[in-house]
Design a protein around this motif. Sequence first.
Motif, PDB file in Angstrom:
ATOM      1  N   GLU A  26       0.836  -1.210   0.000  1.00 20.60           N
ATOM      2  CA  GLU A  26       0.000   0.000   0.000  1.00 20.60           C
ATOM      3  C   GLU A  26       0.867   1.255   0.000  1.00 20.60           C
ATOM      4  O   GLU A  26       0.565   2.242  -0.693  1.00 20.60           O
ATOM      5  N   ALA A  27       1.948   1.223   0.754  1.00 23.59           N
ATOM      6  CA  ALA A  27       2.848   2.374   0.813  1.00 23.59           C
ATOM      7  C   ALA A  27       3.459   2.647  -0.561  1.00 23.59           C
ATOM      8  O   ALA A  27       3.650   3.818  -0.953  1.00 23.59           O
ATOM      9  N   LEU A  28       3.738   1.603  -1.321  1.00 22.24           N
ATOM     10  CA  LEU A  28       4.283   1.780  -2.672  1.00 22.24           C
ATOM     11  C   LEU A  28       3.285   2.495  -3.588  1.00 22.24           C
ATOM     12  O   LEU A  28       3.683   3.298  -4.436  1.00 22.24           O
ATOM     13  N   VAL A  29       2.013   2.215  -3.420  1.00 20.79           N
ATOM     14  CA  VAL A  29       0.975   2.889  -4.217  1.00 20.79           C
ATOM     15  C   VAL A  29       0.998   4.383  -3.933  1.00 20.79           C
ATOM     16  O   VAL A  29       0.950   5.210  -4.855  1.00 20.79           O
ATOM     17  N   ARG A  30       1.090   4.730  -2.659  1.00 23.03           N
ATOM     18  CA  ARG A  30       1.129   6.160  -2.288  1.00 23.03           C
ATOM     19  C   ARG A  30       2.404   6.817  -2.797  1.00 23.03           C
ATOM     20  O   ARG A  30       2.379   7.947  -3.300  1.00 23.03           O
ATOM     21  N   GLU A  31       3.528   6.113  -2.675  1.00 20.38           N
ATOM     22  CA  GLU A  31       4.811   6.682  -3.109  1.00 20.38           C
ATOM     23  C   GLU A  31       4.827   6.968  -4.610  1.00 20.38           C
ATOM     24  O   GLU A  31       5.516   7.886  -5.062  1.00 20.38           O
ATOM     25  N   HIS A  32       4.077   6.202  -5.388  1.00 16.51           N
ATOM     26  CA  HIS A  32       4.026   6.403  -6.836  1.00 16.51           C
ATOM     27  C   HIS A  32       2.935   7.390  -7.247  1.00 16.51           C
ATOM     28  O   HIS A  32       2.681   7.581  -8.440  1.00 16.51           O
ATOM     29  N   GLY A  33       2.314   8.032  -6.260  1.00 17.02           N
ATOM     30  CA  GLY A  33       1.356   9.088  -6.553  1.00 17.02           C
ATOM     31  C   GLY A  33       0.034   8.613  -7.134  1.00 17.02           C
ATOM     32  O   GLY A  33      -0.668   9.387  -7.806  1.00 17.02           O
ATOM     33  N   LEU A  34      -0.322   7.372  -6.892  1.00 10.64           N
ATOM     34  CA  LEU A  34      -1.600   6.856  -7.380  1.00 10.64           C
ATOM     35  C   LEU A  34      -2.702   7.108  -6.357  1.00 10.64           C
ATOM     36  O   LEU A  34      -2.436   7.147  -5.148  1.00 10.64           O
ATOM     37  N   PRO A  35      -3.931   7.297  -6.805  1.00  8.00           N
ATOM     38  CA  PRO A  35      -5.031   7.539  -5.862  1.00  8.00           C
ATOM     39  C   PRO A  35      -5.231   6.331  -4.956  1.00  8.00           C
ATOM     40  O   PRO A  35      -5.240   5.178  -5.427  1.00  8.00           O
ATOM     41  N   ARG A  45      -8.618   0.327 -13.827  1.00  3.61           N
ATOM     42  CA  ARG A  45      -9.721   0.857 -14.635  1.00  3.61           C
ATOM     43  C   ARG A  45     -10.012   2.304 -14.199  1.00  3.61           C
ATOM     44  O   ARG A  45     -10.209   2.578 -13.019  1.00  3.61           O
ATOM     45  N   GLY A  46     -10.007   3.214 -15.146  1.00  4.04           N
ATOM     46  CA  GLY A  46     -10.288   4.614 -14.843  1.00  4.04           C
ATOM     47  C   GLY A  46      -9.061   5.463 -14.570  1.00  4.04           C
ATOM     48  O   GLY A  46      -9.170   6.686 -14.429  1.00  4.04           O
ATOM     49  N   LEU A  47      -7.871   4.850 -14.517  1.00  6.09           N
ATOM     50  CA  LEU A  47      -6.652   5.638 -14.305  1.00  6.09           C
ATOM     51  C   LEU A  47      -6.288   6.404 -15.575  1.00  6.09           C
ATOM     52  O   LEU A  47      -6.541   5.951 -16.695  1.00  6.09           O
ATOM     53  N   LEU A  48      -5.664   7.552 -15.389  1.00  2.00           N
ATOM     54  CA  LEU A  48      -5.206   8.361 -16.506  1.00  2.00           C
ATOM     55  C   LEU A  48      -3.941   7.733 -17.108  1.00  2.00           C
ATOM     56  O   LEU A  48      -3.270   6.923 -16.448  1.00  2.00           O
ATOM     57  N   PRO A  49      -3.598   8.102 -18.349  1.00  2.00           N
ATOM     58  CA  PRO A  49      -2.430   7.487 -18.996  1.00  2.00           C
ATOM     59  C   PRO A  49      -1.151   7.563 -18.167  1.00  2.00           C
ATOM     60  O   PRO A  49      -0.406   6.574 -18.068  1.00  2.00           O
ATOM     61  N   HIS A  50      -0.866   8.727 -17.571  1.00  2.00           N
ATOM     62  CA  HIS A  50       0.366   8.830 -16.788  1.00  2.00           C
ATOM     63  C   HIS A  50       0.261   7.988 -15.508  1.00  2.00           C
ATOM     64  O   HIS A  50       1.273   7.499 -14.989  1.00  2.00           O
ATOM     65  N   GLU A  51      -0.963   7.789 -15.004  1.00  2.00           N
ATOM     66  CA  GLU A  51      -1.145   6.956 -13.820  1.00  2.00           C
ATOM     67  C   GLU A  51      -0.980   5.469 -14.175  1.00  2.00           C
ATOM     68  O   GLU A  51      -0.498   4.688 -13.351  1.00  2.00           O
ATOM     69  N   LEU A  52      -1.359   5.096 -15.379  1.00  2.00           N
ATOM     70  CA  LEU A  52      -1.173   3.711 -15.804  1.00  2.00           C
ATOM     71  C   LEU A  52       0.307   3.350 -15.852  1.00  2.00           C
ATOM     72  O   LEU A  52       0.700   2.224 -15.509  1.00  2.00           O
ATOM     73  N   ALA A  53       1.139   4.311 -16.281  1.00  2.00           N
ATOM     74  CA  ALA A  53       2.584   4.069 -16.288  1.00  2.00           C
ATOM     75  C   ALA A  53       3.090   3.852 -14.860  1.00  2.00           C
ATOM     76  O   ALA A  53       3.934   2.977 -14.617  1.00  2.00           O
TER      77      ALA A  53
END
Length: 306
Positions: free
Chosen positions: A134-143, A159-167
Amino acid sequence: MNMPRGKAAQSPPAPSLRLGALLNSPLMADIRSGRRPGLLLLDYDGTLAPFTTQRSQALPYPGVREALAVLPVKGPGRYVVITGREVADIEPLLNIDPLPEIWGCHGGQRRLVSGKLRDAAVDEAQRKVYRAAEALVREHGLPTTACELKSCSLALHTRGLLPHELARARAVKSAWGRLAANTNLILRRFDGGFELRVPGLDKGVAVRALVSENPESVLVYFGDDSTDEDAFAALAETGMGVLARPRWRKTAAQFRLTPPDEVLAFLDFWGREIPHGTRRLPNPPHSATARSAPGSEKQMESKKTS
């Protein structure tokens, strides 16, 4: 002239060639004739309900609750829901009284019709890995809303993530893969994301248990996702797998139906044509009057047997 949507929804769709192949199959003939009991197993997301980025709002397709409400939850012809979600998340979405047996967390949870819940144990070391993931998700700036922590797994929904968020999600997947390689967890993809999961848990666990408990029954499993392939494989020759998707893909299922119309048509068929141990009249979802009426169940049973 176009028919208004409300009126069109009142009549069931005409059976397609795909639906006809399923309804006229030899194993279905065994169920219809009463030679063997039928047991209907249903995935939730993508099969009974549309996909949505707001997971708590993934309500069943129109008509699904009504179709399920007439099916028994015990005995021959009953239905069971098998999902990757937690049982507690599925209960309010189904909003049916009584609830059927529900397997959640890819076989890690089992809620019996009585309401008793069995939950697979997750040790503290595994929970620690989930927190790190979970901490890795936050560190990568994902919602944080894209992350779903369950009792036996941690999922990241793309599903629903923006292109830069998919990266960024792809980078998280790689990091989760390294976590899984160094711990007693596995990383599995699903339609719209990926998941860190306790090993040995998949929808095949639920199907194998139900096959063992119902050796005389024909099990019919509906599912749409790659995670449902474990369930299709577990059916072996004892049942029928139905891929619930608009288009065919490589699968262990023998049949394909398109949701929601063809799935609804099958549920209607199952409610009308399949021998049931106990038929019941549909109640309005969470109807306090229906639940509290004294002797209402006995009155219904007397009507059914008269």
